[in-house]
Design a protein around this motif. Structure first.
Motif, PDB file in Angstrom:
ATOM      1  N   SER A  34      33.368 -56.764   6.653  1.00  0.00           N
ATOM      2  CA  SER A  34      32.800 -55.868   7.674  1.00  0.00           C
ATOM      3  C   SER A  34      31.276 -56.191   7.736  1.00  0.00           C
ATOM      4  O   SER A  34      30.540 -56.313   6.793  1.00  0.00           O
ATOM      5  N   ASP A  35      31.049 -56.104   8.967  1.00  0.00           N
ATOM      6  CA  ASP A  35      29.572 -56.306   9.556  1.00  0.00           C
ATOM      7  C   ASP A  35      29.034 -55.090  10.059  1.00  0.00           C
ATOM      8  O   ASP A  35      29.848 -54.199  10.638  1.00  0.00           O
ATOM      9  N   ILE A  36      27.829 -54.717  10.481  1.00  0.00           N
ATOM     10  CA  ILE A  36      27.130 -53.761  11.003  1.00  0.00           C
ATOM     11  C   ILE A  36      27.034 -54.248  12.515  1.00  0.00           C
ATOM     12  O   ILE A  36      26.194 -55.108  12.830  1.00  0.00           O
ATOM     13  N   PHE A  37      27.249 -53.562  13.563  1.00  0.00           N
ATOM     14  CA  PHE A  37      27.109 -53.643  14.992  1.00  0.00           C
ATOM     15  C   PHE A  37      26.397 -52.200  15.517  1.00  0.00           C
ATOM     16  O   PHE A  37      26.636 -51.380  15.119  1.00  0.00           O
ATOM     17  N   THR A  38      25.650 -52.704  16.720  1.00  0.00           N
ATOM     18  CA  THR A  38      25.083 -51.259  17.348  1.00  0.00           C
ATOM     19  C   THR A  38      25.611 -51.468  18.609  1.00  0.00           C
ATOM     20  O   THR A  38      25.860 -52.751  19.270  1.00  0.00           O
ATOM     21  N   ILE A  39      25.721 -50.584  19.421  1.00  0.00           N
ATOM     22  CA  ILE A  39      25.927 -50.340  20.922  1.00  0.00           C
ATOM     23  C   ILE A  39      25.323 -49.227  21.556  1.00  0.00           C
ATOM     24  O   ILE A  39      24.926 -48.055  20.859  1.00  0.00           O
ATOM     25  N   PRO A  40      24.668 -49.245  22.710  1.00  0.00           N
ATOM     26  CA  PRO A  40      24.070 -48.099  23.318  1.00  0.00           C
ATOM     27  C   PRO A  40      25.142 -47.206  23.621  1.00  0.00           C
ATOM     28  O   PRO A  40      26.291 -47.270  23.877  1.00  0.00           O
ATOM     29  N   THR A  41      24.794 -45.857  23.580  1.00  0.00           N
ATOM     30  CA  THR A  41      25.627 -44.755  23.757  1.00  0.00           C
ATOM     31  C   THR A  41      26.297 -44.648  24.895  1.00  0.00           C
ATOM     32  O   THR A  41      27.383 -44.304  25.147  1.00  0.00           O
ATOM     33  N   ASP A  42      25.702 -45.449  26.024  1.00  0.00           N
ATOM     34  CA  ASP A  42      26.272 -45.308  27.409  1.00  0.00           C
ATOM     35  C   ASP A  42      27.242 -46.453  27.520  1.00  0.00           C
ATOM     36  O   ASP A  42      27.816 -46.749  28.669  1.00  0.00           O
ATOM     37  N   GLY A  43      27.083 -47.472  26.669  1.00  0.00           N
ATOM     38  CA  GLY A  43      28.152 -48.646  26.692  1.00  0.00           C
ATOM     39  C   GLY A  43      27.220 -49.890  26.713  1.00  0.00           C
ATOM     40  O   GLY A  43      26.199 -50.057  26.959  1.00  0.00           O
ATOM     41  N   GLY A  44      28.009 -50.894  26.702  1.00  0.00           N
ATOM     42  CA  GLY A  44      27.083 -52.447  26.828  1.00  0.00           C
ATOM     43  C   GLY A  44      28.066 -53.302  25.731  1.00  0.00           C
ATOM     44  O   GLY A  44      29.069 -53.027  25.276  1.00  0.00           O
ATOM     45  N   MET A  45      27.205 -54.113  25.563  1.00  0.00           N
ATOM     46  CA  MET A  45      27.771 -55.351  24.620  1.00  0.00           C
ATOM     47  C   MET A  45      27.250 -54.920  23.160  1.00  0.00           C
ATOM     48  O   MET A  45      26.062 -54.583  23.040  1.00  0.00           O
ATOM     49  N   PRO A  46      28.275 -55.009  22.142  1.00  0.00           N
ATOM     50  CA  PRO A  46      27.524 -54.628  20.576  1.00  0.00           C
ATOM     51  C   PRO A  46      26.965 -55.848  20.103  1.00  0.00           C
ATOM     52  O   PRO A  46      27.041 -57.073  20.597  1.00  0.00           O
ATOM     53  N   LYS A  47      25.787 -55.380  19.355  1.00  0.00           N
ATOM     54  CA  LYS A  47      24.840 -56.472  18.835  1.00  0.00           C
ATOM     55  C   LYS A  47      25.100 -56.620  17.410  1.00  0.00           C
ATOM     56  O   LYS A  47      25.165 -55.351  16.889  1.00  0.00           O
ATOM     57  N   ARG A  48      25.567 -57.621  16.905  1.00  0.00           N
ATOM     58  CA  ARG A  48      25.819 -57.533  15.437  1.00  0.00           C
ATOM     59  C   ARG A  48      24.360 -57.555  14.657  1.00  0.00           C
ATOM     60  O   ARG A  48      23.343 -58.375  15.068  1.00  0.00           O
ATOM     61  N   MET A  49      24.289 -56.890  13.708  1.00  0.00           N
ATOM     62  CA  MET A  49      23.111 -56.584  13.067  1.00  0.00           C
ATOM     63  C   MET A  49      23.026 -57.374  11.439  1.00  0.00           C
ATOM     64  O   MET A  49      21.905 -57.467  10.936  1.00  0.00           O
ATOM     65  N   THR A  50      24.397 -57.466  10.982  1.00  0.00           N
ATOM     66  CA  THR A  50      24.243 -58.165   9.621  1.00  0.00           C
ATOM     67  C   THR A  50      25.164 -59.251   9.645  1.00  0.00           C
ATOM     68  O   THR A  50      26.030 -59.340  10.476  1.00  0.00           O
ATOM     69  N   PHE A  51      24.836 -60.280   8.675  1.00  0.00           N
ATOM     70  CA  PHE A  51      25.635 -61.757   8.719  1.00  0.00           C
ATOM     71  C   PHE A  51      25.826 -61.950   7.348  1.00  0.00           C
ATOM     72  O   PHE A  51      26.205 -63.184   7.016  1.00  0.00           O
ATOM     73  N   HIS A  52      25.883 -60.977   6.323  1.00  0.00           N
ATOM     74  CA  HIS A  52      26.137 -61.702   4.986  1.00  0.00           C
ATOM     75  C   HIS A  52      27.610 -61.774   4.744  1.00  0.00           C
ATOM     76  O   HIS A  52      28.469 -61.200   5.465  1.00  0.00           O
ATOM     77  N   SER A  53      27.978 -62.726   4.009  1.00  0.00           N
ATOM     78  CA  SER A  53      29.452 -63.046   3.863  1.00  0.00           C
ATOM     79  C   SER A  53      30.189 -61.963   3.081  1.00  0.00           C
ATOM     80  O   SER A  53      31.407 -62.003   3.092  1.00  0.00           O
ATOM     81  N   ALA A  54      29.521 -60.943   2.309  1.00  0.00           N
ATOM     82  CA  ALA A  54      30.136 -59.673   1.784  1.00  0.00           C
ATOM     83  C   ALA A  54      30.036 -58.724   2.689  1.00  0.00           C
ATOM     84  O   ALA A  54      29.412 -58.713   3.794  1.00  0.00           O
ATOM     85  N   SER A  55      31.015 -57.910   2.611  1.00  0.00           N
ATOM     86  CA  SER A  55      31.122 -56.623   3.624  1.00  0.00           C
ATOM     87  C   SER A  55      29.756 -55.843   3.461  1.00  0.00           C
ATOM     88  O   SER A  55      29.205 -55.413   2.401  1.00  0.00           O
ATOM     89  N   ASP A  56      29.559 -55.380   4.714  1.00  0.00           N
ATOM     90  CA  ASP A  56      28.330 -54.391   4.789  1.00  0.00           C
ATOM     91  C   ASP A  56      28.904 -52.857   5.299  1.00  0.00           C
ATOM     92  O   ASP A  56      29.896 -52.923   6.176  1.00  0.00           O
ATOM     93  N   TYR A  57      28.245 -51.930   4.561  1.00  0.00           N
ATOM     94  CA  TYR A  57      28.785 -50.406   5.016  1.00  0.00           C
ATOM     95  C   TYR A  57      27.419 -49.705   5.516  1.00  0.00           C
ATOM     96  O   TYR A  57      26.329 -49.881   4.840  1.00  0.00           O
ATOM     97  N   ILE A  58      27.543 -48.890   6.398  1.00  0.00           N
ATOM     98  CA  ILE A  58      26.500 -47.989   6.928  1.00  0.00           C
ATOM     99  C   ILE A  58      26.453 -46.776   6.392  1.00  0.00           C
ATOM    100  O   ILE A  58      27.557 -46.214   6.503  1.00  0.00           O
ATOM    101  N   THR A  59      25.426 -46.254   6.182  1.00  0.00           N
ATOM    102  CA  THR A  59      25.192 -45.053   5.928  1.00  0.00           C
ATOM    103  C   THR A  59      23.852 -44.372   6.489  1.00  0.00           C
ATOM    104  O   THR A  59      23.945 -43.058   6.890  1.00  0.00           O
ATOM    105  N   ASP A  60      23.202 -45.100   7.027  1.00  0.00           N
ATOM    106  CA  ASP A  60      21.979 -44.493   7.896  1.00  0.00           C
ATOM    107  C   ASP A  60      21.218 -45.683   8.475  1.00  0.00           C
ATOM    108  O   ASP A  60      21.510 -46.946   7.738  1.00  0.00           O
ATOM    109  N   PHE A  61      20.470 -45.614   9.442  1.00  0.00           N
ATOM    110  CA  PHE A  61      19.790 -46.652   9.966  1.00  0.00           C
ATOM    111  C   PHE A  61      18.560 -46.293  10.944  1.00  0.00           C
ATOM    112  O   PHE A  61      18.565 -44.993  11.551  1.00  0.00           O
ATOM    113  N   THR A  62      17.608 -47.030  11.306  1.00  0.00           N
ATOM    114  CA  THR A  62      16.668 -47.021  12.249  1.00  0.00           C
ATOM    115  C   THR A  62      16.728 -47.940  13.221  1.00  0.00           C
ATOM    116  O   THR A  62      17.216 -49.077  12.681  1.00  0.00           O
ATOM    117  N   LYS A  63      16.388 -47.836  14.469  1.00  0.00           N
ATOM    118  CA  LYS A  63      16.222 -48.954  15.392  1.00  0.00           C
ATOM    119  C   LYS A  63      15.082 -49.686  15.545  1.00  0.00           C
ATOM    120  O   LYS A  63      14.092 -48.788  15.095  1.00  0.00           O
TER     121      LYS A  63
END
Length: 117
Positions: free
Chosen positions: A88-117
């Motif tokens: 599990s990695d974290i990705f972001t995408i604009p709310t109007d659509g587009g290509m997702p951008k990978r934000m995390t690259f750790h070998s363990a799973s990442d989980y989202i609870t909050d974020f700032t851009k």
């Protein structure tokens, strides 16, 4: 007066949690900061719709499992979890659509609870 918008969001989340519990395919609803849209997981992809369920829009199309959408504080970006690279990695995408951008690259799973851009 500020109680009314908060109360409407709570009621909406309660309503959607009841509706989504009826379908094993719809999960993890997230209400936009302005309370006008909702993001959710449906069939392993991230979707948005107006708060009343109209105008659904599919944001991600991928064979991986995309889940747990979370709106940015300004409502312009949605972050989500995906197992596109095996864990599990974290990705972001604009709310109007587009290509997702990978934000995390750790070998363990990442989980989202909050974020700032």
């Amino acid at each position: 007066m500020k109680l009314l918008p908060k109360l409407s969001i709570i009621v909406s989340l309660f309503f959607y949690s009841i509706c989504f519990s009826q379908s094993p395919l719809i999960h993890t609803p997230s209400v936009s900061p302005d309370g006008r849209q909702i993001a959710f997981n449906f069939q392993g992809d991230i979707w948005t719709a107006s708060i009343n369920g109209e105008n659904p829009k599919r944001l991600t199309v991928h064979e991986a499992y995309d889940t747990n959408p979370l709106w940015s504080h300004d409502g312009s970006v949605i972050a989500f979890e995906s197992n596109r690279y095996g864990n599990s990695d974290i990705f972001t995408i604009p709310t109007d659509g587009g290509m997702p951008k990978r934000m995390t690259f750790h070998s363990a799973s990442d989980y989202i609870t909050d974020f700032t851009k």
